[in-house]
Design a protein around this motif. Structure first.
Motif, PDB file in Angstrom:
ATOM      1  N   THR A 121       0.858  -1.179   0.000  1.00 23.14           N
ATOM      2  CA  THR A 121       0.000   0.000   0.000  1.00 23.14           C
ATOM      3  C   THR A 121       0.895   1.229   0.000  1.00 23.14           C
ATOM      4  O   THR A 121       1.917   1.266   0.684  1.00 23.14           O
ATOM      5  CB  THR A 121      -0.918   0.034   1.237  1.00 23.14           C
ATOM      6  OG1 THR A 121      -0.109  -0.010   2.406  1.00 23.14           O
ATOM      7  CG2 THR A 121      -1.890  -1.141   1.230  1.00 23.14           C
ATOM      8  N   ILE A 122       0.501   2.210  -0.775  1.00 25.01           N
ATOM      9  CA  ILE A 122       1.278   3.444  -0.851  1.00 25.01           C
ATOM     10  C   ILE A 122       0.332   4.626  -0.700  1.00 25.01           C
ATOM     11  O   ILE A 122      -0.868   4.512  -0.923  1.00 25.01           O
ATOM     12  CB  ILE A 122       2.073   3.549  -2.172  1.00 25.01           C
ATOM     13  CG1 ILE A 122       1.137   3.546  -3.382  1.00 25.01           C
ATOM     14  CG2 ILE A 122       3.088   2.439  -2.294  1.00 25.01           C
ATOM     15  CD1 ILE A 122       1.824   3.894  -4.670  1.00 25.01           C
ATOM     16  N   ASP A 123       0.910   5.755  -0.338  1.00 24.71           N
ATOM     17  CA  ASP A 123       0.127   6.983  -0.267  1.00 24.71           C
ATOM     18  C   ASP A 123       0.595   7.933  -1.368  1.00 24.71           C
ATOM     19  O   ASP A 123       1.433   7.582  -2.198  1.00 24.71           O
ATOM     20  CB  ASP A 123       0.224   7.627   1.116  1.00 24.71           C
ATOM     21  CG  ASP A 123       1.650   8.014   1.495  1.00 24.71           C
ATOM     22  OD1 ASP A 123       2.574   7.750   0.702  1.00 24.71           O
ATOM     23  OD2 ASP A 123       1.834   8.567   2.587  1.00 24.71           O
ATOM     24  N   GLU A 124       0.048   9.139  -1.374  1.00 28.39           N
ATOM     25  CA  GLU A 124       0.342  10.097  -2.434  1.00 28.39           C
ATOM     26  C   GLU A 124       1.817  10.495  -2.472  1.00 28.39           C
ATOM     27  O   GLU A 124       2.416  10.614  -3.547  1.00 28.39           O
ATOM     28  CB  GLU A 124      -0.531  11.340  -2.244  1.00 28.39           C
ATOM     29  CG  GLU A 124      -0.397  12.357  -3.341  1.00 28.39           C
ATOM     30  CD  GLU A 124      -1.363  13.516  -3.167  1.00 28.39           C
ATOM     31  OE1 GLU A 124      -1.217  14.485  -3.915  1.00 28.39           O
ATOM     32  OE2 GLU A 124      -2.248  13.446  -2.303  1.00 28.39           O
ATOM     33  N   VAL A 125       2.415  10.672  -1.311  1.00 27.86           N
ATOM     34  CA  VAL A 125       3.827  11.072  -1.247  1.00 27.86           C
ATOM     35  C   VAL A 125       4.723   9.954  -1.790  1.00 27.86           C
ATOM     36  O   VAL A 125       5.663  10.214  -2.549  1.00 27.86           O
ATOM     37  CB  VAL A 125       4.212  11.449   0.200  1.00 27.86           C
ATOM     38  CG1 VAL A 125       5.696  11.741   0.308  1.00 27.86           C
ATOM     39  CG2 VAL A 125       3.386  12.627   0.682  1.00 27.86           C
ATOM     40  N   GLN A 126       4.431   8.715  -1.409  1.00 28.37           N
ATOM     41  CA  GLN A 126       5.219   7.589  -1.908  1.00 28.37           C
ATOM     42  C   GLN A 126       5.030   7.406  -3.415  1.00 28.37           C
ATOM     43  O   GLN A 126       5.971   7.050  -4.122  1.00 28.37           O
ATOM     44  CB  GLN A 126       4.824   6.313  -1.175  1.00 28.37           C
ATOM     45  CG  GLN A 126       5.225   6.308   0.281  1.00 28.37           C
ATOM     46  CD  GLN A 126       4.617   5.147   1.038  1.00 28.37           C
ATOM     47  OE1 GLN A 126       3.525   4.689   0.720  1.00 28.37           O
ATOM     48  NE2 GLN A 126       5.337   4.670   2.058  1.00 28.37           N
ATOM     49  N   PHE A 127       3.818   7.660  -3.911  1.00 30.31           N
ATOM     50  CA  PHE A 127       3.563   7.553  -5.348  1.00 30.31           C
ATOM     51  C   PHE A 127       4.423   8.560  -6.112  1.00 30.31           C
ATOM     52  O   PHE A 127       5.067   8.214  -7.101  1.00 30.31           O
ATOM     53  CB  PHE A 127       2.076   7.789  -5.631  1.00 30.31           C
ATOM     54  CG  PHE A 127       1.678   7.492  -7.046  1.00 30.31           C
ATOM     55  CD1 PHE A 127       1.267   6.221  -7.408  1.00 30.31           C
ATOM     56  CD2 PHE A 127       1.715   8.474  -8.023  1.00 30.31           C
ATOM     57  CE1 PHE A 127       0.893   5.938  -8.714  1.00 30.31           C
ATOM     58  CE2 PHE A 127       1.346   8.200  -9.322  1.00 30.31           C
ATOM     59  CZ  PHE A 127       0.937   6.923  -9.669  1.00 30.31           C
ATOM     60  N   ASP A 181       3.655  17.062 -10.965  1.00 29.30           N
ATOM     61  CA  ASP A 181       2.724  17.220  -9.844  1.00 29.30           C
ATOM     62  C   ASP A 181       1.721  16.086  -9.835  1.00 29.30           C
ATOM     63  O   ASP A 181       1.245  15.663 -10.889  1.00 29.30           O
ATOM     64  CB  ASP A 181       1.957  18.534  -9.957  1.00 29.30           C
ATOM     65  CG  ASP A 181       2.848  19.742  -9.751  1.00 29.30           C
ATOM     66  OD1 ASP A 181       3.769  19.655  -8.922  1.00 29.30           O
ATOM     67  OD2 ASP A 181       2.625  20.763 -10.421  1.00 29.30           O
ATOM     68  N   VAL A 182       1.388  15.615  -8.655  1.00 27.71           N
ATOM     69  CA  VAL A 182       0.300  14.659  -8.481  1.00 27.71           C
ATOM     70  C   VAL A 182      -0.928  15.480  -8.118  1.00 27.71           C
ATOM     71  O   VAL A 182      -1.020  16.023  -7.025  1.00 27.71           O
ATOM     72  CB  VAL A 182       0.616  13.623  -7.384  1.00 27.71           C
ATOM     73  CG1 VAL A 182      -0.563  12.685  -7.192  1.00 27.71           C
ATOM     74  CG2 VAL A 182       1.866  12.839  -7.736  1.00 27.71           C
ATOM     75  N   LEU A 183      -1.877  15.594  -9.051  1.00 32.05           N
ATOM     76  CA  LEU A 183      -3.065  16.396  -8.812  1.00 32.05           C
ATOM     77  C   LEU A 183      -4.115  15.637  -8.016  1.00 32.05           C
ATOM     78  O   LEU A 183      -4.805  16.213  -7.183  1.00 32.05           O
ATOM     79  CB  LEU A 183      -3.668  16.856 -10.142  1.00 32.05           C
ATOM     80  CG  LEU A 183      -2.775  17.728 -11.016  1.00 32.05           C
ATOM     81  CD1 LEU A 183      -3.514  18.124 -12.277  1.00 32.05           C
ATOM     82  CD2 LEU A 183      -2.313  18.954 -10.271  1.00 32.05           C
ATOM     83  N   LYS A 184      -4.252  14.354  -8.291  1.00 25.76           N
ATOM     84  CA  LYS A 184      -5.245  13.544  -7.594  1.00 25.76           C
ATOM     85  C   LYS A 184      -4.689  12.145  -7.438  1.00 25.76           C
ATOM     86  O   LYS A 184      -4.120  11.591  -8.375  1.00 25.76           O
ATOM     87  CB  LYS A 184      -6.543  13.512  -8.405  1.00 25.76           C
ATOM     88  CG  LYS A 184      -7.642  12.697  -7.759  1.00 25.76           C
ATOM     89  CD  LYS A 184      -8.882  12.660  -8.632  1.00 25.76           C
ATOM     90  CE  LYS A 184      -9.911  11.742  -8.014  1.00 25.76           C
ATOM     91  NZ  LYS A 184     -11.054  11.550  -8.889  1.00 25.76           N
ATOM     92  N   PHE A 185      -4.856  11.580  -6.256  1.00 24.25           N
ATOM     93  CA  PHE A 185      -4.396  10.223  -6.007  1.00 24.25           C
ATOM     94  C   PHE A 185      -5.530   9.429  -5.377  1.00 24.25           C
ATOM     95  O   PHE A 185      -6.189   9.891  -4.448  1.00 24.25           O
ATOM     96  CB  PHE A 185      -3.175  10.221  -5.085  1.00 24.25           C
ATOM     97  CG  PHE A 185      -2.666   8.857  -4.763  1.00 24.25           C
ATOM     98  CD1 PHE A 185      -1.997   8.106  -5.715  1.00 24.25           C
ATOM     99  CD2 PHE A 185      -2.876   8.298  -3.512  1.00 24.25           C
ATOM    100  CE1 PHE A 185      -1.540   6.840  -5.423  1.00 24.25           C
ATOM    101  CE2 PHE A 185      -2.424   7.034  -3.211  1.00 24.25           C
ATOM    102  CZ  PHE A 185      -1.754   6.298  -4.170  1.00 24.25           C
ATOM    103  N   ASP A 186      -5.758   8.225  -5.882  1.00 22.05           N
ATOM    104  CA  ASP A 186      -6.786   7.334  -5.345  1.00 22.05           C
ATOM    105  C   ASP A 186      -6.084   6.119  -4.746  1.00 22.05           C
ATOM    106  O   ASP A 186      -5.577   5.265  -5.483  1.00 22.05           O
ATOM    107  CB  ASP A 186      -7.741   6.913  -6.451  1.00 22.05           C
ATOM    108  CG  ASP A 186      -8.897   6.083  -5.944  1.00 22.05           C
ATOM    109  OD1 ASP A 186      -9.065   5.987  -4.714  1.00 22.05           O
ATOM    110  OD2 ASP A 186      -9.638   5.538  -6.784  1.00 22.05           O
ATOM    111  N   PRO A 187      -6.025   6.008  -3.409  1.00 26.22           N
ATOM    112  CA  PRO A 187      -5.322   4.886  -2.786  1.00 26.22           C
ATOM    113  C   PRO A 187      -6.020   3.543  -2.970  1.00 26.22           C
ATOM    114  O   PRO A 187      -5.393   2.503  -2.792  1.00 26.22           O
ATOM    115  CB  PRO A 187      -5.251   5.269  -1.306  1.00 26.22           C
ATOM    116  CG  PRO A 187      -6.332   6.260  -1.108  1.00 26.22           C
ATOM    117  CD  PRO A 187      -6.546   6.948  -2.423  1.00 26.22           C
ATOM    118  N   ALA A 188      -7.295   3.559  -3.361  1.00 23.65           N
ATOM    119  CA  ALA A 188      -8.020   2.299  -3.542  1.00 23.65           C
ATOM    120  C   ALA A 188      -7.431   1.466  -4.672  1.00 23.65           C
ATOM    121  O   ALA A 188      -7.287   0.251  -4.556  1.00 23.65           O
ATOM    122  CB  ALA A 188      -9.500   2.575  -3.812  1.00 23.65           C
TER     123      ALA A 188
END
Length: 142
Positions: A48-54, A76-83
């Motif tokens: 599992t990863i979060d936005e920062v790790q992505f 830039d990561v504008l939107k991240f979906d962890p699902a």
């Protein structure tokens, strides 16, 4: 400025002091491009990863292929979906091919086998809001 603009043109030869409009279309490249991408892990791998790790994975992928010069560019990561580990990235248009190839060749995320999938690419963010491949239409009978 990109797109269509209408510029007033003063025609003195046709009729005295009449204003007509002339359509000017500028098809220059836009500053940014948007990528909808997903990070898939190998089956059986629990990661599992979060936005920062992505974003860190994206920057590491770019740096491993093109060095520090490109990894310092605007990503830039504008939107991240962890699902489903999907994200919308904003990158400079001139770096589109380099970032895309870096993501394609990335195969490892913190020791776990993985693969980036580029789902959609567009110079307009609004174009990523809907995908005609996933669209379902309901037929209403009256």
């Amino acid at each position: 400025m990109n797109g269509c603009t209408f510029m007033p043109v003063l025609h003195l030869f046709c009729r005295k002091n009449t204003v007509m409009y002339k359509k000017i279309v500028n098809k220059g490249s836009l500053d940014y491009c948007y990528l909808k991408t997903r990070l898939d892990f190998e089956e059986g791998t629990r990661a599992t990863i979060d936005e920062v790790q992505f974003k860190q994975l994206v920057l590491e992928a770019v740096q491993s292929l093109f060095g520090l010069a490109l990894s310092c560019s605007l990503i830039d990561v504008l939107k991240f979906d962890p699902a489903d580990n999907s994200a919308i990235l904003r990158i400079e248009h001139r770096n589109l091919v380099k970032v895309w190839s870096s993501l394609t060749l990335c195969g490892n995320a913190g020791g776990a086998p993985c693969a980036f999938r580029v789902l959609q690419v567009s110079p307009h963010l609004l174009a990523l809001s809907a995908d005609s491949r996933d669209m379902t239409l309901e037929v209403i009978h009256s």
